[in-house]
Design a protein around this motif. Structure first.
Motif, PDB file in Angstrom:
ATOM      1  N   LEU A 151     -38.802  11.391   1.825  1.00  0.00           N
ATOM      2  CA  LEU A 151     -40.087  12.025   2.110  1.00  0.00           C
ATOM      3  C   LEU A 151     -41.152  11.578   1.110  1.00  0.00           C
ATOM      4  N   ASP A 152     -40.765  11.420  -0.168  1.00  0.00           N
ATOM      5  CA  ASP A 152     -41.715  10.925  -1.168  1.00  0.00           C
ATOM      6  C   ASP A 152     -42.191   9.517  -0.808  1.00  0.00           C
TER       7      ASP A 152
ATOM      8  N   GLN B 252     -45.905   8.139   0.047  1.00  0.00           N
ATOM      9  CA  GLN B 252     -46.503   7.043  -0.723  1.00  0.00           C
ATOM     10  C   GLN B 252     -47.078   5.974   0.196  1.00  0.00           C
ATOM     11  N   VAL B 253     -46.346   5.647   1.269  1.00  0.00           N
ATOM     12  CA  VAL B 253     -46.846   4.657   2.223  1.00  0.00           C
ATOM     13  C   VAL B 253     -48.083   5.195   2.944  1.00  0.00           C
ATOM     14  N   TRP B 254     -48.039   6.462   3.365  1.00  0.00           N
ATOM     15  CA  TRP B 254     -49.233   7.061   3.980  1.00  0.00           C
ATOM     16  C   TRP B 254     -50.425   6.991   3.019  1.00  0.00           C
TER      17      TRP B 254
ATOM     18  N   ARG C 131     -49.728  12.491  -1.835  1.00  0.00           N
ATOM     19  CA  ARG C 131     -48.399  12.365  -2.443  1.00  0.00           C
ATOM     20  C   ARG C 131     -47.787  13.712  -2.805  1.00  0.00           C
ATOM     21  N   HIS C 132     -48.618  14.728  -2.978  1.00  0.00           N
ATOM     22  CA  HIS C 132     -48.088  16.012  -3.452  1.00  0.00           C
ATOM     23  C   HIS C 132     -48.226  17.148  -2.448  1.00  0.00           C
ATOM     24  N   THR C 133     -48.765  16.881  -1.276  1.00  0.00           N
ATOM     25  CA  THR C 133     -48.836  17.907  -0.235  1.00  0.00           C
ATOM     26  C   THR C 133     -47.486  18.004   0.478  1.00  0.00           C
TER      27      THR C 133
END
Length: 669
Positions: free
Chosen positions: A512-513, A517-519, A453-455
Motif C-alpha cells: 500500500l505504501d 508512492q507511485v500515485w 503518501r500519508h493519507t
C-alpha cells in the motif's frame, strides 16, 4: 596488373581512383573522405586479377556500384534488379572474387607518450569472411601499404572475432571496435542544434546550487546529468554515458542536441566555458561548440508551443485485472504501460499478429526485405503466410511477458476523493497552474505528495488491491510496483524516469505504501512542470499502477529498435545490458555493455564494454541477437500506424536464462 593506373572507364572527371599502386600516406589523403572525424579510404581486392583498387571516395560512395559498373561492366539498373544476390556474392560467398573493405586513419600515443599514426582495416558489418579470407585480406593489404604505417585489422562483427581467435595476433595484428572507439573524446548522442548560454558544472553540488535558475536558453554541461534535469536547450556530458540513458531518451524526445565531450575546455576555449554564449551543433560526424562574441537575440524554442493531446481517461469503476487480460485499448483505464504489457501477452499467446510489416516496406532499390527476414528465421523461400506464422512463433518462443496485475485509474480517483485535504491540495495546485504561478509550484507539489503518501487508503480500495492476489500474504514473494499513467510512453512524450517505481516490496503494508508512492509521483514538481510545458492538464492526468512478481535477473538492459546515433539506419538495433536489473542501465549508475545487431543481413558487434573488462560469452551474444530480432518484429505490431517508428524495450534475462520484456514504449525521434 601491378603498375599504377588511373581508371579510364567513363566516370566523373575528377575520379582519381587508383589500381595496383602501393599506398603511401600522401596518396591516402588524396583519395580519402572523412567519417566520424576520421579519414577513410575504400579498397577492393580482386583475387582473380591479384590486384587492388583504391577508390576515390568523392567519386565512388559504394563498393558494389564501383565493382558492378567499373569492373564488371554492368548497368546500374541491372545491379539494382539483383542487388541482394550481388551483395551476397561479395559479402557472404566463401569463394568470392572480391574482398571489400575500408582503411581508416587514426592516432594515439605509444608507451612513451609519443603520437602514433596507424591504419585500421575493416569490412562491412554484414561481411561473413572466415578466418582464411580475413588472413588473406590482411596480408594482401599489409604488403601494399607503406611499411612505416602500422596496419591493424578490426573485425566488423562477432563472427569475425570468433574466426580470428584461431589466428595468431603476431600474424594478423588486430584491434576491437570498443578498443578503438571506447575512449573517443567526442561522441554524438542525439543530433540537433541550439544557441544558448553554456552552464558548466563540475560537480552535482555546483549544479544543485544553480538548478533553480536554469531555463530554456541554457545548455547544461556536467559529468552526469541528473534524470530530473529541467527542459533546457541542450545537454553536454563531460564523462561517458550510454545513448539509452534516461537523459538521452529525454534529449531525443525533446529534440535537443546531446553529446559526450571529454575536452570541453579545449573545445570552447581557454577563457572557461561556464556562462559563455555558444552555438552548439551535434551531427553524426561532428560536434561543435562555437563561442559567440555577444549575447544573441533568442526566440523561445518550438517546444514552448508543443501540445500533447491525451485521450479522455475513463474513471468509472473498473476491476483490478491480470496483465494478460488487458489490450492496448485499455490504456484509457489502466495507463499506457499496463496496456502495452497486456497487448504483449496477447501477441505472445495468440500468435496471430502480423509481425512482418517492417520487412514489407520498400527499401529502394529493394521492393521489400521479406527475403532477409526469411534468412534470419532460417526459412527458404516461404510464402508470406508461412513467414508471418514463423515470425509469430519465433517471438513467442524467444521472450515472455511479466506476470502481474494492473490497478485502474478509478482506484486512484476513489483514494483522492476520500480525503477533503487531498481535494483542497489538488485545487490549490490547479489554481497555481491556471495562473502560471511557477514560483509556488514546487512547494504545492511537495505538500500534496506528502499528503498522498500519508493519507489512509480506503478499505474498499485496499480490498480490491488485495483480492487480486490469490496467494496469502505470508506466501507472497517480493513484488515490484510500477507507474502506468496515461501521460507516459506516448509518441512525443515518453516521461522516461519521471514517475516512480518501487522494486522491493514485501507484505501488505509495503504494498500500500508503494502504491501511494507511485500515485504521489504523478504530482512531483518535475512531472507537473513537464506536463504543463506541453499542455497536458492536471485534470486529464491519472495514474494506474502495475504490481508484478519480482523475477531475479542475471542480465538486464534496454534495447531500441534503431541506432540512436544514425537515425536513417533501418538495419541495426541498439542494445545495452549489465548484470542484474534494467534500472542500472537507464539510471546511469553503471556504464553498460553496448551492442549493435543487424536485423536485416544479420551479425552483431560490440560497441563498448562499459564498466566491465570482458564481453559476454559468444552464446549469450547470439541469444541477444535473437532478442534484437524479436524487438524489430514487435515494432511491426506496436508501431502499426508507422512501422518505421522505433520501440524502446526494457528486458531482463532470468536466472533460468529466459528473456522477459518488462516495458514497451515508443522511442522518440
Amino acid at each position: 596488373m601491378t603498375a599504377a593506373l588511373f581508371t579510364d572507364a567513363p566516370g566523373p572527371a575528377t575520379d582519381r581512383t587508383v589500381i595496383g599502386e602501393n599506398l603511401s600516406l600522401p596518396l591516402f589523403r588524396t583519395l580519402s573522405g572523412v567519417l566520424a572525424g576520421h579519414p577513410y579510404l575504400k579498397v577492393v581486392v580482386d583475387r582473380a586479377e591479384n590486384v587492388w583498387h583504391l577508390l576515390d571516395t568523392a567519386a565512388h560512395p559504394f563498393h558494389v556500384n564501383y565493382i558492378a559498373t567499373r569492373v564488371l561492366g554492368m548497368e546500374l539498373a541491372e545491379l539494382d534488379a539483383r542487388l541482394d544476390a550481388f551483395n551476397a556474392s561479395v559479402y557472404m560467398d566463401p569463394e568470392r572474387r572480391f574482398l571489400l573493405g575500408v582503411l581508416s586513419l587514426h592516432t594515439d600515443e605509444d608507451a612513451d607518450g609519443r603520437e602514433r599514426t596507424f591504419l585500421v582495416l575493416e569490412t562491412t558489418e554484414a561481411d561473413t569472411m572466415n578466418g582464411q579470407l580475413l588472413d588473406f585480406f590482411y596480408e594482401f593489404v599489409r604488403a601494399r601499404v607503406d611499411g612505416r604505417l602500422p596496419v591493424l585489422l578490426k573485425p566488423a562483427n562477432h563472427g569475425q572475432e570468433e574466426e580470428l581467435a584461431a589466428i595468431s595476433e603476431q600474424r594478423v595484428p588486430r584491434i576491437l571496435s570498443h578498443e578503438l572507439f571506447g575512449s573517443r573524446t567526442r561522441t554524438p548522442l542525439n543530433p540537433g542544434e541550439a544557441t544558448g548560454r553554456l552552464r558548466h558544472f563540475r560537480t552535482h553540488e555546483e549544479y544543485a546550487a544553480a538548478e533553480a535558475g536554469l531555463g530554456w536558453a541554457d545548455i547544461v554541461a556536467m559529468p552526469c546529468l541528473p534524470d530530473d534535469v529541467p527542459r533546457v536547450a541542450g545537454f553536454l556530458n563531460t564523462a561517458p554515458i550510454t545513448p539509452l540513458s534516461h537523459t538521452n531518451v529525454l534529449a531525443s524526445g525533446w529534440g535537443i542536441p546531446n553529446a559526450i565531450v571529454l575536452d570541453l575546455d579545449q573545445l570552447v576555449g581557454t577563457e572557461g566555458p561556464d556562462g559563455a554564449w555558444v552555438r552548439y551543433r551535434v551531427s553524426e560526424d561532428e560536434i561543435t561548440v562555437e563561442r559567440l562574441e555577444r549575447e544573441p537575440e533568442l526566440r523561445a524554442p518550438a517546444w514552448h508551443q508543443q501540445r500533447i493531446r491525451l485521450e479522455p481517461p475513463l474513471l468509472e469503476d473498473a476491476p483490478v485485472l491480470s496483465l494478460h487480460r488487458l489490450r492496448s485499448a485499455d490504456r484509457d483505464r489502466y495507463g499506457t504501460k499496463a496496456a502495452n504489457l497486456g497487448e504483449l501477452h496477447h501477441v505472445l499467446d495468440s500468435r496471430t499478429a502480423d509481425l512482418t510489416a517492417f520487412y514489407g516496406q520498400p527499401r529502394p532499390p529493394r521492393e521489400d526485405l521479406y527475403g532477409h527476414l526469411a534468412a534470419r528465421l532460417g526459412m527458404d523461400d516461404p510464402s508470406l503466410a508461412q513467414l508471418r506464422a514463423k515470425a509469430a512463433e519465433f517471438v513467442a518462443t524467444t521472450v515472455g511477458a511479466p506476470e502481474g496485475v494492473a490497478l485502474p485509474f478509478a482506484l486512484q480517483q476513489h483514494f483522492l476523493a476520500s480525503s477533503p485535504a487531498l481535494q483542497q491540495g489538488i485545487g490549490k495546485l490547479k489554481m497555481a497552474l491556471e495562473l502560471d504561478a511557477t514560483e509556488v509550484l514546487d512547494s504545492l507539489c511537495l505538500q500534496l505528495q506528502q499528503l498522498i503518501r500519508h493519507t489512509p487508503v480506503p478499505e474498499s480500495v485496499t480490498r480490491q488491491i488485495l483480492q487480486a492476489f490469490p496467494v496469502p500474504e505470508a506466501a507472497r514473494g517480493r513484488l515490484v510496483v510500477r507507474s502506468s499513467s496515461n501521460a507516459e510512453d506516448l509518441p512525443g512524450f515518453s516521461a522516461a524516469g519521471v514517475y516512480d517505481s518501487v522494486t522491493a516490496v514485501h507484505g501488505t503494508d509495503e504494498l500500500l505504501d508503494a502504491v501511494r508512492q507511485v500515485w504521489a509521483s504523478l504530482v512531483s514538481p518535475r512531472s507537473v512542470r513537464l506536463r504543463h510545458q506541453v499542455g497536458i492538464s492536471l485534470d486529464d492526468t491519472y495514474m494506474g499502477v502495475i504490481v508484478q512478481e519480482y523475477v531475479p535477473a542475471s542480465l538486464g538492459g534496454v534495447l531500441v529498435t534503431c541506432d540512436p546515433t544514425r537515425r536513417e539506419d533501418f538495419r541495426n538495433v541498439y542494445l545495452n545490458c549489465s548484470p542484474g536489473s534494467p534500472e542500472q542501465v537507464v539510471d546511469g549508475s553503471v556504464l553498460p555493455q553496448q551492442y549493435l545487431y543487424n536485423t536485416v543481413e544479420g551479425g552483431g558487434r560490440t560497441v563498448a564494454l562499459g564498466s566491465w573488462g570482458d564481453g559476454l560469452p559468444a552464446a549469450t551474444r547470439a541469444r541477444l541477437a535473437g532478442l534484437s530480432l524479436t524487438g524489430r518484429l514487435l515494432q511491426s505490431h506496436f508501431s502499426a500506424d508507422d512501422v518505421d517508428r522505433p520501440l524502446d524495450i526494457e528486458w531482463l534475462m532470468t536466472d533460468r536464462g529466459d528473456f522477459r520484456l518488462v516495458q514497451i514504449r515508443p522511442y522518440a525521434l
